[in-house]
Write an enzyme that holds these catalytic residues in place. Structure first.
Site: not given
Ligand SMILES: O=P(O)(O)OC[C@@H](O)[C@@H](O)c1c[nH]c2ccccc12
Length: 263
Positions: A55, A57, A117, A187, A217-218
């Site tokens: 991503e 970001k 996204k 997520n 995710e995340s």
């Molecule tokens: O930076 P991280 O913790 O690796 O996460 C990425 C991604 O999963 C996260 O940006 C995200 C997952 N779902 C979303 C929905 C909206 C905005 C952002 C997100």
């Protein structure tokens, strides 16, 4: 008290109404139809091994500024060199510092499927994603009722794109499965509170049929997290912060991808 998600969506709707005045839907539709066909995002994520969605970001509501990223195209090229299966570009401006210009830059730089996204709440944004060359869009179940979700999934498919349908709890997972989502992202972060629980994926993955692509995710920090998620059934991981703050995005993507091989 409105949740963080509600607040973000209020801002998204304001910015959206400005864009809708500048670019009418008919114009976007013409631009979308002039694009080359969408790349097969679902196929890319289904490929054997652990796929990495890397991503672009700049900042996040939970952490604030993460990285400047003066040249998103260069970052995307590094992700591709590390073996990313797709590149995610945040286009939400107020909290994430993204833009459609970032999406355009990444689209022009790489040949991989690109994920737009954002907080998609209307068909206009799906057309907009396609007009800017996106192949995959995120649909957040927590932000949509079933009628809207069904409509947005159908339009995504009609435009040849893949919907990554994002869930965070049991009820949302069942809704996504029942509506026929074929790519489901769990997520680990709760968008209403921004808390991360790394166990969320492992808890919900068994509710997602084997026939679906399962995306974790995340909060994924390194190859050990990636390996754990692959063992818990992830076909793909979506990673932002660890890649933009780590110094060597190619090596970080490669390490995560390789971690999934030993599953
Ligand atoms: O930076 P991280 O913790 O690796 O996460 C990425 C991604 O999963 C996260 O940006 C995200 C997952 N779902 C979303 C929905 C909206 C905005 C952002 C997100």
């Amino acid at each position: 008290m409105p949740s963080v998600l509600d607040q973000i969506i209020d801002g998204v709707r304001d910015d959206l109404s400005t864009r809708q005045q500048d670019t009418p839907l008919e114009q976007l539709q013409r631009l979308a139809e002039a694009q080359p066909a969408a790349r097969d995002g679902e196929g890319a994520l289904r490929a054997p091994g652990l796929s990495v969605i890397a991503e672009v970001k700049r900042s996040s509501p939970s952490k604030g500024a993460l990285a400047d990223i003066p040249d998103p195209a260069e970052l995307a090229t590094r992700y591709a060199a590390g073996g990313a299966s797709a590149v995610s570009v945040l286009t939400e401006a107020r909290r994430f510092g993204g833009s459609l210009a970032d999406l355009d830059a990444v689209r022009a730089a790489i040949d991989l499927p690109v994920l737009r996204k954002d907080f998609v709440v209307t068909p206009y944004q799906v057309w907009e994603a396609r007009a800017h060359g996106a192949d995959i869009i995120l649909l957040i179940v927590a932000a949509l009722d079933d009628v809207a979700l069904r409509e947005l999934m159908a339009l995504t498919r009609q435009l040849g794109m893949t919907a990554l349908v994002e869930v965070h709890d049991e009820v949302e997972t069942t809704r996504a499965v029942d509506l026929g989502a074929s790519v489901i992202g769990v997520n680990n972060r709760n968008l209403k509170t921004l808390d991360v629980d790394p166990e969320t994926f492992s808890r919900l993955a068994p509710l997602v049929p084997e026939t679906c692509v399962r995306v974790a995710e995340s909060g994924i920090r390194d190859h050990e997290d990636a390996a754990m998620l692959a063992r818990a059934g992830a076909d793909a991981v979506l990673v932002g912060e660890a890649l933009v703050t780590g110094g060597d995005p190619s090596a970080a993507v490669d390490a995560m991808r390789s971690a999934g091989v030993a599953r």
